[in-house]
Design a protein around this motif. Sequence first.
Motif, PDB file in Angstrom:
ATOM      1  N   LEU A 134      70.555  35.633  41.297  1.00 15.00           N
ATOM      2  CA  LEU A 134      69.308  36.381  41.447  1.00 15.00           C
ATOM      3  C   LEU A 134      69.122  37.313  40.243  1.00 15.00           C
ATOM      4  CD1 LEU A 134      67.391  36.163  43.824  1.00 15.00           C
ATOM      5  CD2 LEU A 134      68.247  38.342  44.632  1.00 15.00           C
ATOM      6  N   LYS A 178      68.491  38.235  52.743  1.00 16.48           N
ATOM      7  CA  LYS A 178      68.877  37.659  51.454  1.00 16.48           C
ATOM      8  C   LYS A 178      68.129  36.376  51.209  1.00 16.48           C
ATOM      9  CE  LYS A 178      73.144  38.876  51.653  1.00 16.48           C
ATOM     10  NZ  LYS A 178      74.426  38.577  52.072  1.00 16.48           N
ATOM     11  N   PRO A 199      73.415  37.776  45.221  1.00 19.65           N
ATOM     12  CA  PRO A 199      73.979  36.718  44.375  1.00 19.65           C
ATOM     13  C   PRO A 199      73.711  36.972  42.882  1.00 19.65           C
ATOM     14  CG  PRO A 199      72.441  35.815  46.003  1.00 19.65           C
ATOM     15  CD  PRO A 199      72.399  37.286  46.146  1.00 19.65           C
ATOM     16  N   ALA A 242      68.290  35.011  37.312  1.00 18.60           N
ATOM     17  CA  ALA A 242      66.915  34.515  37.386  1.00 18.60           C
ATOM     18  C   ALA A 242      65.941  35.605  36.959  1.00 18.60           C
ATOM     19  CB  ALA A 242      66.605  34.044  38.807  1.00 18.60           C
ATOM     20  N   ALA A 243      66.216  36.836  37.398  1.00 19.33           N
ATOM     21  CA  ALA A 243      65.337  37.946  37.032  1.00 19.33           C
ATOM     22  C   ALA A 243      65.409  38.210  35.527  1.00 19.33           C
ATOM     23  CB  ALA A 243      65.721  39.203  37.811  1.00 19.33           C
ATOM     24  N   ARG A 244      66.606  38.074  34.978  1.00 23.11           N
ATOM     25  CA  ARG A 244      66.751  38.275  33.527  1.00 23.11           C
ATOM     26  C   ARG A 244      65.933  37.241  32.766  1.00 23.11           C
ATOM     27  NH1 ARG A 244      72.674  38.466  31.149  1.00 23.11           N
ATOM     28  NH2 ARG A 244      71.643  38.845  29.169  1.00 23.11           N
ATOM     29  N   ARG A 266      63.481  47.376  35.846  1.00 21.16           N
ATOM     30  CA  ARG A 266      62.510  46.557  36.556  1.00 21.16           C
ATOM     31  C   ARG A 266      63.212  45.747  37.653  1.00 21.16           C
ATOM     32  NH1 ARG A 266      57.282  44.443  35.068  1.00 21.16           N
ATOM     33  NH2 ARG A 266      57.460  45.380  33.029  1.00 21.16           N
ATOM     34  N   PHE A 267      64.414  45.270  37.330  1.00 21.63           N
ATOM     35  CA  PHE A 267      65.202  44.557  38.332  1.00 21.63           C
ATOM     36  C   PHE A 267      65.485  45.472  39.517  1.00 21.63           C
ATOM     37  CE2 PHE A 267      69.496  43.674  39.985  1.00 21.63           C
ATOM     38  CZ  PHE A 267      69.251  42.435  40.546  1.00 21.63           C
ATOM     39  N   ASP A 303      62.049  45.974  41.346  1.00 20.85           N
ATOM     40  CA  ASP A 303      61.421  44.796  41.957  1.00 20.85           C
ATOM     41  C   ASP A 303      62.356  44.021  42.889  1.00 20.85           C
ATOM     42  OD1 ASP A 303      59.185  45.418  40.602  1.00 20.85           O
ATOM     43  OD2 ASP A 303      59.385  43.888  39.047  1.00 20.85           O
ATOM     44  N   MET A 304      63.660  44.122  42.668  1.00 20.73           N
ATOM     45  CA  MET A 304      64.589  43.342  43.493  1.00 20.73           C
ATOM     46  C   MET A 304      65.404  44.232  44.427  1.00 20.73           C
ATOM     47  SD  MET A 304      64.197  40.240  42.401  1.00 20.73           S
ATOM     48  CE  MET A 304      62.870  39.932  41.272  1.00 20.73           C
ATOM     49  N   ALA A 340      62.903  40.473  33.421  1.00 25.46           N
ATOM     50  CA  ALA A 340      63.018  41.775  34.067  1.00 25.46           C
ATOM     51  C   ALA A 340      64.206  42.519  33.472  1.00 25.46           C
ATOM     52  CB  ALA A 340      63.199  41.608  35.574  1.00 25.46           C
ATOM     53  N   PRO A 366      63.357  46.662  47.147  1.00 21.17           N
ATOM     54  CA  PRO A 366      62.844  45.979  48.342  1.00 21.17           C
ATOM     55  C   PRO A 366      63.939  45.313  49.169  1.00 21.17           C
ATOM     56  CG  PRO A 366      61.899  45.036  46.315  1.00 21.17           C
ATOM     57  CD  PRO A 366      62.751  46.169  45.900  1.00 21.17           C
ATOM     58  N   LEU A 367      64.978  44.809  48.520  1.00 25.88           N
ATOM     59  CA  LEU A 367      66.038  44.154  49.285  1.00 25.88           C
ATOM     60  C   LEU A 367      66.842  45.170  50.095  1.00 25.88           C
ATOM     61  CD1 LEU A 367      67.381  41.468  46.794  1.00 25.88           C
ATOM     62  CD2 LEU A 367      66.081  41.095  48.881  1.00 25.88           C
TER      63      LEU A 367
END
Lengths: 282, 360
Positions: free
Chosen positions: A174, A282, A171, A177-179, A187-188, A191-192, A183, A195-196
């Motif tokens: 997401l 998700k 989405p 939110a990270a911004r 880094r995004f 970190d996102m 991040a 792992p996803l």
Amino acid sequence: MVENRPLLTLLAHLALIAGVAVVAFPVYLAFVASTHPSSAFLSGTLPLVPGDHMGETYSRMLFSGVSTSGAPPLWLMMTNSLIMALSIAIGKIAISILSAFAIVYFRFPCRALAFWMIFVTLMLPVEVRIVPTFEVVANLGMLDTYAGLSIPLIASATATFLFRQFFLTVPDELVEAARIDGAGPMRFFRDMLLPLSRTNMAALFVILFIYGWNQYLWPLLVTTDESQYTIVMGIKRLANVADADPQWNNVMATVILAMVPPVLVVIGMQKLFVKGLVEQEK
Amino acid sequence: MARIDLDSVRKIYPGGVEAVKGVDLPIEDGGFVVLVGPSGCGKSTLLRMIAGLETISDGEIRIGGRRVNDAEPADRDIAMVFQNYALYPHMSVRQNLSYGLRNRRMARDEIARRVEETARILEIDAFLDRRPKALSGGQRQRVAMGRAIVREPAAFLFDEPLSNLDAKLRVQMRGEIKQLQRRLGTTSVYVTHDQLEAMTLADTLVVLNGGRIEQAGRPLDLYRHPDTTFVASFLGSPAMNLLSARVSGGDLRVGSLPLAARLPVPDGPVTAGLRPEAFRLLPDSTSGAFRLDYVEELGSTRLLHGHLEGQRLVCQMGIEHPLADRMTLDLDPEALHVFDAERGRRLDTAWQRAQIRSLA
């Protein structure tokens, strides 16, 4: 669908058992053949129970090889195959996830063009571009090296496309939110997205590892030195002997051993593999 | 904590669509501003511009007096709560809360302290180590709030944070957000399309329509004295009745029915606004102008739907009042809102008349 009909259950099981038998029986036969002396296979009647030459055949194949058919010890070929398959699988995943990241999350000129160019390479498998690729690899002096074995096979449109499709389902909120949480792009990614994509990467790894392990034509072309032979080539070399009967026990032992690493990978990654194909976290 | 100022802010999308057409809005330090409007009115775009998720085409946004037009979202000292919460699915609640702080290289013990405190305020301490997947909708909502609070930002931005909750939870969370904002005293901008949410939460209510501010002010002022028919019909449920009427010599008539006299309004066609709860209907089987079509029972009150001079009219009355097929209007002329028929602007208010009277 949950049904409770004993007859149907029985039928389903019979069908499954028949299926398994069709697939497993030849493998079993190969195993049996590898445990008898080579004469047993050639006699015309194949024994159905394992013989007593197993230890001898396997240790000979693994550690000394068959010099008459130009096959080095299997452990060497298996190591080569392993290095090639791992390089291909890991390389493909690394390159694809980075290119998918670029294509999905960055606006740059000719982005759509870049995507379609990657996509079009689906139409150019190794077999089609094998002569020019060989030329390039030869000119770069990569014949008879691990780099020459794996690098030309690393680019992957399929994996890029898979990661792209996955990233598109992440989405937008997401990302936002990270911004807001400070991040930056890399880094995004770390970190996102990494792992996803864990399950997707696992599923791809299984598929790509087997793809790499099974490579035959390309290793055949770029390796001339015995120390660089891969196991799939080795099978062919053992079966293809001039002026003599093939040593079927040796061939079958090689086949069985060649199957082991892919099987281990599938078993080890089974859970993640299924997860990666079925659901997306998700 | 800081004030936020919007100066003639505009948003023009590539392709020429103008989503926000010049908005001026000063937001006081510690104020709770609710942006409300129908979908496509530009309220979310405006919020996202404050957050830095959309570029600003024209105008200026200042947070705490600092121009932030070109600042990254992370550098604006704001925190945002998203409609779908946007929790990081692979992180525990604790990691979700601390992620923004870790990225800012805050000291470890300070992070731990803030997370603990936030968790305590929101009563989410019990599931700090769970993944978002294992939480209910209300709990996820709290975590999303927590992620904003833990940052201790200058401003909270809420983008329809309650619309994914069921009705009961929504009312409960509404109350909690209000209390929390009072307690923390953080400047907040809240976007919603739900007029009830807007009315109950706002210190300052801003009604947007077509990328412009239609009216801004205290919620009750907007409710009592809407500047336009748009605001009048948007706030309040059931919506205000808007009847086509005509004024001649200060007398207002709907069809042939006179509703008010001696209005300080020029002659011509007008729109007469009447809140459903601002008048009563009395049974009058012979000469009643209101014809009852059907009744909706709400428990303590009921809604009477019918026609007046061929125009639809809704009345909200207590259940103790008798009903009949034909009824007459019992109406205090001061309850009447009069709008320009063409542009929908307010022509006169009962409130102004009352002011004039009290001055005389």
